[in-house]
Write a protein that holds these residues in place. Structure first.
Motif, short mmCIF file in Angstrom:
data_model
loop_
_atom_site.label_atom_id
_atom_site.label_comp_id
_atom_site.label_asym_id
_atom_site.label_seq_id
_atom_site.Cartn_x
_atom_site.Cartn_y
_atom_site.Cartn_z
N TYR A 61 0.82 -1.23 0.00
CA TYR A 61 0.00 0.00 0.00
C TYR A 61 0.85 1.27 0.00
CZ TYR A 61 -4.19 -2.69 0.31
OH TYR A 61 -5.20 -3.55 0.00
N ASN A 116 0.35 4.60 1.00
CA ASN A 116 -0.51 5.53 1.75
C ASN A 116 -0.12 6.96 1.42
OD1 ASN A 116 -1.92 3.80 3.98
ND2 ASN A 116 0.21 3.08 3.92
N ILE A 150 -8.79 4.31 11.22
CA ILE A 150 -8.41 3.09 10.49
C ILE A 150 -8.64 1.86 11.38
CG2 ILE A 150 -6.36 1.94 9.50
CD1 ILE A 150 -7.37 4.12 7.74
N GLU A 184 -7.35 -3.12 8.50
CA GLU A 184 -6.66 -2.27 7.51
C GLU A 184 -5.19 -2.08 7.90
OE1 GLU A 184 -10.17 0.67 5.85
OE2 GLU A 184 -9.52 0.93 7.91
N LYS A 210 -2.95 -4.81 7.00
CA LYS A 210 -2.60 -4.85 5.57
C LYS A 210 -1.57 -3.79 5.21
CE LYS A 210 -7.12 -6.32 3.94
NZ LYS A 210 -8.40 -5.72 3.64
N ILE A 215 -2.37 -0.44 5.69
CA ILE A 215 -3.11 0.79 5.37
C ILE A 215 -3.12 1.69 6.61
CG2 ILE A 215 -5.36 1.74 4.66
CD1 ILE A 215 -5.91 -0.97 3.29
#
Ligand SMILES: NC(=O)c1ccc[n+]([C@@H]2O[C@H](COP(=O)([O-])OP(=O)(O)OC[C@H]3O[C@@H](n4cnc5c(N)ncnc54)[C@H](O)[C@@H]3O)[C@@H](O)[C@H]2O)c1
Ligand SMILES: O=C(O)C[C@H](O)C(=O)O
Ligand SMILES: [Mg+2]
Length: 613
Positions: A495, A497, A536, A540, A543, A545
């Protein structure tokens, strides 16, 4: 037909309790809008203009008959037409250099902004993930660099060193009666691009676009401002087309006198307006913040907004390691960049650690930070140590890592410290190179976190591809400007971000406005940051995130705004907004405060126009 208040508020509740952003209109027929103009003056005013969507009755009432093609289009048709032309532009510019494509996209959006604000803000809100990179970082940087050449019509106000003594009357040249939100820069540190003089006005314009899109501030009540006190950028001074004052920057008292006069003028005309300082070079960022923060309702986004966003990311990195939040106090954090943003982040992170440890005083708690600037690691041996940095400077003694000397390089520091987090706010692209990232592989964290927060994209300290390649799949990545996620193979995603202050400043400004805060306190900023951090879910976080999707920014801003309102009330700083007094604000529950904030968000929809002349 008007929807009942109860139905409206249950709709708001539904929108805010679901994960979907509160994107839809809250009433099907908006209140009529009184207009003092007729005919072409209406078509030339982007606030009232509906282009081909003026109904026939309105064309009659407003003297528009014959001034438009006969076919009446619906808002939806206009919307589709714009999106189609945007998509064709994307198709037709495929393969062109990135900067050409970016500017072409900015131009088409800017033309719509100049012509029809309702349609512009609606497409912006609905497509914020696609359009934020065009009106905000990274394209806004390119726009500022080329502002004098791109200039077609003014937007906002230009106060200059030559306006000394005039500002108190000049402020009344602004045509709107009421202003709620002002973003001001002196153009001295535009993103990581340095001194761009008057061309820096692109930044307040972009930030205020986000205020409308994310916080629902009414676009009639925003004011972008540039304080043009000259520029030290030789290239601009030599450029015949440069639109700013062609003189070196004012310094010292002369400089402060301009900013003081501007702030007094704003306060005299709009005492309740919130003023956001943006992209001032470090010395003036800190000086103005200290000077004004207890006198006016203002904040510095680069120092305070950035700090809150970074803190939310740092707390997320602790959760990603499967550790309790309290273990934040044991994280080793290397920060590259000791400027306004870096120092802002360090100060807030340190405050949070002390708070968790139940300590309050300076000098208490361990120094968990290793800070570098352009001259390498900052230690107590540094000559002319900036007082803002001194409490983070490394010393000597048993608690220190041996052989980490004054001026040590980034790779040396990372190798020896093995930090949990490496955070960049240096404004220098690519300094988290392969060697540095490979050293981060040896981090003491099972999920090493790399925050490359400098803007625009060319100044990012590294890319997510480099991070997942050199640090490994367990790494966590965040950047100031947007990057695409990385495919790691086996269906896994790395990810990318976006750690940008846009997740906080709209909520800080909105919360300050709707509480009628006398000024913006540390507790209000902390409440906003904690709200963002808690947004969040654990799934998440696992993962990788750390920050929400940009597409949910209205939803996030409503919550951050409510957290800021409640903090202002708790500190007795809230004076109320319009008919809602401090007592009423104080009696609202948490969800009622979120409702209150969401209800006060402007949403673009054509209003019936009524001429009262
Ligand atoms: N993501 C966000 O939300 C966000 C918010 C604010 C600022 N920023 C970005 O952060 C960057 C810095 O902003 P600022 O206001 O702190 O600027 P600044 O000019 O005040 O500070 C820059 C700092 O970086 C240091 N530096 C320069 N070269 C370095 C190097 N090679 N290694 C380590 N440090 C180095 C400088 O000595 C200085 O301390 C800009 O690119 C800005 O766009 C991002
Ligand atoms: O403008 C941004 O995108 C973030 C930040 O305020 C910056 O100065 O880089
Ligand atoms: Mg900024």
């Amino acid at each position: 037909m008007w929807r009942s208040a109860a139905r409206r508020s249950s709709q708001i509740r539904r929108l805010l309790s679901s994960s979907a952003p509160p994107a839809g209109p809250l009433a099907t027929v908006p209140a009529p809008c009184i207009v003092q103009k007729r005919g072409n003056d209406i078509l030339n005013d982007p606030w009232y203009n509906k282009d081909t969507a003026f109904p026939l009755t309105e064309r009659d009432r407003l003297g528009l008959r014959g001034l438009l093609p006969p076919r009446v289009m619906s808002f939806e048709q206009q919307y589709e037409r714009f999106i189609n032309s945007y998509r064709s532009l994307e198709k037709n510019t495929r393969g062109e250099p990135d900067s050409i494509v970016a500017l072409a996209k900015w131009r088409i959006l800017n033309r719509l902004h100049d012509r029809n604000e309702t349609l512009y803000f609606r497409v912006l809100i609905d497509n914020i993930k696609d359009f934020a990179p065009v009106i905000y970082t990274p394209t806004v940087g390119l726009v500022c660099e080329n502002y004098s050449g791109l200039f077609r019509r003014p937007r906002g106000m230009y106060f200059t060193a030559k306006d000394k003594g005039e500002m108190m009357s000049m402020i009344y040249n602004w045509p709107q009666e009421k202003v709620d939100m002002i973003v001001v820069t002196d153009g001295s540190r535009i993103l990581g691009l340095g001194d761009l003089g008057v061309q820096g006005i692109g930044i307040p314009i972009g930030k205020l676009d986000l205020y409308v899109a994310a916080a629902g501030i009414n676009p009639q009540k925003i004011l972008p401002v540039i304080l043009d006190v000259g520029t030290n950028n030789e290239k601009l001074l030599d450029d015949n087309l440069y639109l700013g004052l062609r003189q070196p920057r004012l310094e010292g008292e002369e400089y402060m006198a301009v900013v003081d006069e501007f702030m007094e003028a704003v306060h005299a005309r709009w005492p309740k307006a919130v003023v956001q300082f943006e992209d001032f070079q470090m010395k003036w960022a800190f000086e103005t913040l200290q000077r004004y923060r207890n006198r006016f309702c203002m904040f510095n986004d680069d120092v305070q907004g950035t700090a809150g966003v970074a803190l939310a990311g740092l707390l997320g990195a602790v959760r990603a390691q499967g550790r309790p939040l309290h273990d934040f106090t044991k994280q080793k954090i290397v920060v590259a960049g000791a400027g306004s943003a870096g120092i802002g982040v360090l100060s807030m992170a340190k405050q949070e650690m002390l708070r968790m440890l139940g300590k309050t005083g300076e000098g208490e708690g361990n120094n968990q930070f290793w800070v570098l600037d352009k001259d390498g690691l900052i230690t107590k041996d540094r000559k002319d140590l900036d007082p803002a940095v001194s409490s983070f400077a490394r010393g000597h003694g048993p608690d220190e890592i041996p052989d980490l000397h004054e001026g040590a390089s980034l790779v040396e520091v990372v190798r020896k410290v093995k930090p949990h987090v490496l955070l960049g706010l240096s404004g220098v692209g690519g300094i988290f190179n392969e060697e540095v990232l490979k050293a981060m592989k040896e981090s003491d964290s099972p999920r090493p976190a790399i925050f490359a927060m400098s803007n625009p994209t060319t100044k990012a300290e590294c890319t997510p591809d480099d991070v997942f390649k050199h640090v490994g799949e367990n790494a966590i990545f965040a950047s100031g400007s947007p990057f695409s996620n990385v495919s790691l193979g086996n269906g896994k995603t790395g990810y990318a971000n976006q750690a940008n202050n846009m997740y906080l400043f709209p909520g800080i400004g909105l919360g300050a406005l709707l509480s009628g805060a006398r000024h913006i306190s540390d507790d209000m900023l902390q409440a906003g940051a904690e709200c963002l951090a808690s947004y969040i879910t654990d799934d998440e976080i696992q993962k990788g995130i750390l920050f929400p999707e940009v597409s949910s920014i209205r939803h996030i801003t409503a919550r951050v705004g409510a957290a800021v309102v409640r903090a202002a009330v708790a500190e007795d700083l809230a004076e109320g907004y319009r008919t809602v007094g401090p007592k009423e604000l104080g009696s609202m529950s948490e969800s009622q405060t979120v409702d209150y904030v969401a209800r006060n968000m402007w949403y673009p929809i054509y209003s019936p126009l009524v001429n009262n002349k």
